[in-house]
Motif scaffolding. Structure first.
Motif, mmCIF file in Angstrom:
data_model
loop_
_atom_site.group_PDB
_atom_site.id
_atom_site.type_symbol
_atom_site.label_atom_id
_atom_site.label_comp_id
_atom_site.label_asym_id
_atom_site.label_seq_id
_atom_site.Cartn_x
_atom_site.Cartn_y
_atom_site.Cartn_z
ATOM 1 N N GLU A 35 0.851 -1.184 0.000
ATOM 2 C CA GLU A 35 0.000 0.000 0.000
ATOM 3 C C GLU A 35 0.887 1.234 0.000
ATOM 4 O O GLU A 35 1.866 1.309 0.741
ATOM 5 C CB GLU A 35 -0.911 0.007 1.230
ATOM 6 N N SER A 36 0.524 2.199 -0.840
ATOM 7 C CA SER A 36 1.281 3.450 -0.867
ATOM 8 C C SER A 36 1.042 4.209 0.435
ATOM 9 O O SER A 36 0.119 3.916 1.198
ATOM 10 C CB SER A 36 0.850 4.304 -2.059
ATOM 11 N N TYR A 37 1.885 5.204 0.700
ATOM 12 C CA TYR A 37 1.739 6.011 1.897
ATOM 13 C C TYR A 37 0.615 7.028 1.686
ATOM 14 O O TYR A 37 0.305 7.414 0.580
ATOM 15 C CB TYR A 37 3.050 6.733 2.201
ATOM 16 N N GLY A 38 -0.023 7.458 2.775
ATOM 17 C CA GLY A 38 -1.061 8.469 2.677
ATOM 18 C C GLY A 38 -2.382 7.997 3.245
ATOM 19 O O GLY A 38 -2.548 6.828 3.642
ATOM 20 N N ALA A 39 -3.363 8.934 3.272
ATOM 21 C CA ALA A 39 -4.655 8.659 3.887
ATOM 22 C C ALA A 39 -5.462 7.638 3.106
ATOM 23 O O ALA A 39 -6.149 6.802 3.683
ATOM 24 C CB ALA A 39 -5.441 9.967 4.024
ATOM 25 N N ASN A 40 -5.441 7.721 1.771
ATOM 26 C CA ASN A 40 -6.158 6.766 0.923
ATOM 27 C C ASN A 40 -5.128 5.977 0.117
ATOM 28 O O ASN A 40 -4.852 6.306 -1.039
ATOM 29 C CB ASN A 40 -7.125 7.490 -0.014
ATOM 30 N N PRO A 41 -4.538 4.944 0.709
ATOM 31 C CA PRO A 41 -3.434 4.252 0.045
ATOM 32 C C PRO A 41 -3.861 3.564 -1.242
ATOM 33 O O PRO A 41 -4.931 2.977 -1.327
ATOM 34 C CB PRO A 41 -2.974 3.231 1.088
ATOM 35 N N VAL A 42 -3.009 3.684 -2.246
ATOM 36 C CA VAL A 42 -3.186 2.981 -3.514
ATOM 37 C C VAL A 42 -2.587 1.592 -3.378
ATOM 38 O O VAL A 42 -1.501 1.433 -2.815
ATOM 39 C CB VAL A 42 -2.507 3.762 -4.657
ATOM 40 N N ILE A 43 -3.292 0.588 -3.882
ATOM 41 C CA ILE A 43 -2.786 -0.780 -3.826
ATOM 42 C C ILE A 43 -1.924 -1.036 -5.058
ATOM 43 O O ILE A 43 -2.346 -0.791 -6.191
ATOM 44 C CB ILE A 43 -3.939 -1.797 -3.772
ATOM 45 N N ILE A 44 -0.719 -1.536 -4.832
ATOM 46 C CA ILE A 44 0.211 -1.865 -5.907
ATOM 47 C C ILE A 44 0.471 -3.372 -5.834
ATOM 48 O O ILE A 44 0.946 -3.884 -4.819
ATOM 49 C CB ILE A 44 1.551 -1.106 -5.768
ATOM 50 N N TYR A 45 0.146 -4.079 -6.913
ATOM 51 C CA TYR A 45 0.225 -5.539 -6.929
ATOM 52 C C TYR A 45 1.539 -6.015 -7.549
ATOM 53 O O TYR A 45 2.150 -5.312 -8.363
ATOM 54 C CB TYR A 45 -0.932 -6.117 -7.733
ATOM 55 N N ALA A 46 1.925 -7.219 -7.194
ATOM 56 C CA ALA A 46 3.105 -7.856 -7.769
ATOM 57 C C ALA A 46 2.693 -9.148 -8.469
ATOM 58 O O ALA A 46 1.727 -9.803 -8.065
ATOM 59 C CB ALA A 46 4.130 -8.172 -6.681
ATOM 60 N N PRO A 47 3.409 -9.538 -9.537
ATOM 61 C CA PRO A 47 3.097 -10.810 -10.199
ATOM 62 C C PRO A 47 3.388 -11.992 -9.285
ATOM 63 O O PRO A 47 4.247 -11.915 -8.402
ATOM 64 C CB PRO A 47 4.020 -10.797 -11.419
ATOM 65 N N GLU A 48 2.669 -13.104 -9.519
ATOM 66 C CA GLU A 48 2.790 -14.266 -8.634
ATOM 67 C C GLU A 48 2.521 -15.553 -9.412
ATOM 68 O O GLU A 48 1.387 -15.877 -9.696
ATOM 69 C CB GLU A 48 1.777 -14.154 -7.485
ATOM 70 N N ASP A 49 3.553 -16.265 -9.799
ATOM 71 C CA ASP A 49 3.412 -17.602 -10.399
ATOM 72 C C ASP A 49 2.374 -17.647 -11.517
ATOM 73 O O ASP A 49 1.416 -18.427 -11.482
ATOM 74 C CB ASP A 49 3.022 -18.634 -9.321
#
Length: 354
Positions: A35-49
């Motif tokens: 989750e990004s920093y801040g009041a309304n965090p943006v979700i950042i995903y990573a690849p997985e298998d």
């Protein structure tokens, strides 16, 4: 150096960003993410298998099977340095398509799904009359007055259709009049008196003698690990530098103007796909569209909402879009983040809640 500062900000954009942040905090439970920093965090995903939390599985499977599509992941996230480091793959840099706010990711989720590409109904809606397949990040060649071309990147080209995809972006960008008026076909395609105008500032790096002790720091981001005091000091420098820049005439809706000219040069149709929760983007597009005075090009400009496309999509993709993006077909209300949290994802099916 040239960088445009736009004063435009729309409440619709902030509201949609807040909603997507809530939805993706729920969706991300079963996927590697930060989750990004801040009041309304943006979700950042990573690849997985062979999977990716930001993508519908059949779409992502199709993406990784095609080198020309997976290359879209080469684009590094613009704020990647300000995001938490991934613990699961420390050497990997965050990409734009990892972000839950990415309109390009939404575009690829829909149009990389094999059933969507093959659908006669979708092809009819989009005006695709060939067997062509989507090209993402297509490089247009927009003629300039000096005989050169602007290698504009268009979000998607599908046969004779160019598409600009929008989700949470605040606007369609502003640019100086000198930049926009450098396009060769501008006056042939547009009535420039009808195009929306703005006053903007163009940043330039000042000479040493103007601001000797601070000139190198004006618009350079604080280094990694900078504390709050360092960031505040840098913000003050940047604000003072901004305040001394001159106002210049410019055009708003620059991306739209440029892409209409790209479609004109390519003999293509141009479509803006946006969310129905963004009437501000729709109005901005209509303001530019009304300035198109080339009759042939005017009939090749159109707009679609993601919600209008949903009824033609496969059930699994409809469910994905409803839960993750809040995009449901017209006449239906998408399950809310509060309902998801209170009752669980499995109790809701797409398109059944009126």
């Amino acid at each position: 150096m040239s960088d445009i500062i736009s004063g435009s900000a729309f409440p619709f954009s902030g509201g949609l960003r807040a909603e997507l942040a809530l939805r993706n905090r729920f969706w991300a439970h079963n996927h590697p993410h930060v989750e990004s920093y801040g009041a309304n965090p943006v979700i950042i995903y990573a690849p997985e298998d062979g999977r990716h939390g930001n993508f519908y599985e059949p779409a992502y499977t199709a993406i990784i099977a095609r080198p020309e599509w997976i290359r879209r992941f080469d684009k590094i996230h613009a704020q990647g340095r300000c995001l938490p480091k991934p613990q699961f793959e420390p050497m990997r840099k965050w990409r734009e398509l990892d972000s839950c706010m990415s309109s390009d990711a939404l575009l690829m989720n829909v149009f990389c799904t094999p059933e969507v590409i093959a659908s006669p109904a979708i092809r009819s809606m989009m005006g695709i009359d060939s067997e062509a397949e989507p090209v993402f990040g297509w490089k247009a060649r927009v003629p300039l007055q000096n005989g050169r071309v602007d290698r504009t990147e268009v979000d998607m080209r599908w046969g004779g259709l160019l598409v600009e995809s929008k989700l949470t972006e605040s606007d369609f960008q502003c640019r100086e009049a000198s930049v926009v008026e450098a396009y060769r076909d501008l006056h042939e395609v547009f009535d420039c008196d009808l195009l929306p105008r703005v006053q903007i500032r163009t940043r330039r790096r000042r000479e040493v003698i103007e601001f000797a002790e601070e000139f190198t720091q004006e618009w350079e981001p604080p280094c990694e690990g900078a504390d709050d005091n360092a960031r505040a000091f840098h913000a003050e420098i940047e604000a003072r530098a901004d305040a001394e820049q001159p106002w210049l005439p410019g055009y708003s809706g620059y991306q739209l103007i440029r892409n209409v000219l790209a479609a004109h040069a390519a003999g293509a149709t141009f479509c803006v796909i946006h969310d129905e929760r963004r009437p501000d983007l729709r109005e901005a597009w209509f303001q530019v569209m009304r300035a198109v005075n080339n009759v042939d090009m005017r009939v090749r400009c159109k707009a679609l909402m993601w919600q209008e496309i949903v009824p033609l999509l496969p059930a699994g993709l409809r469910e994905f879009l409803e839960v993750k993006y809040g995009i449901a077909e017209p006449g239906c209300v998408a399950v809310t983040p509060e309902e998801l949290e209170a009752h669980g994802y499995g109790k809701f099916s797409p398109g059944v809640r009126k």
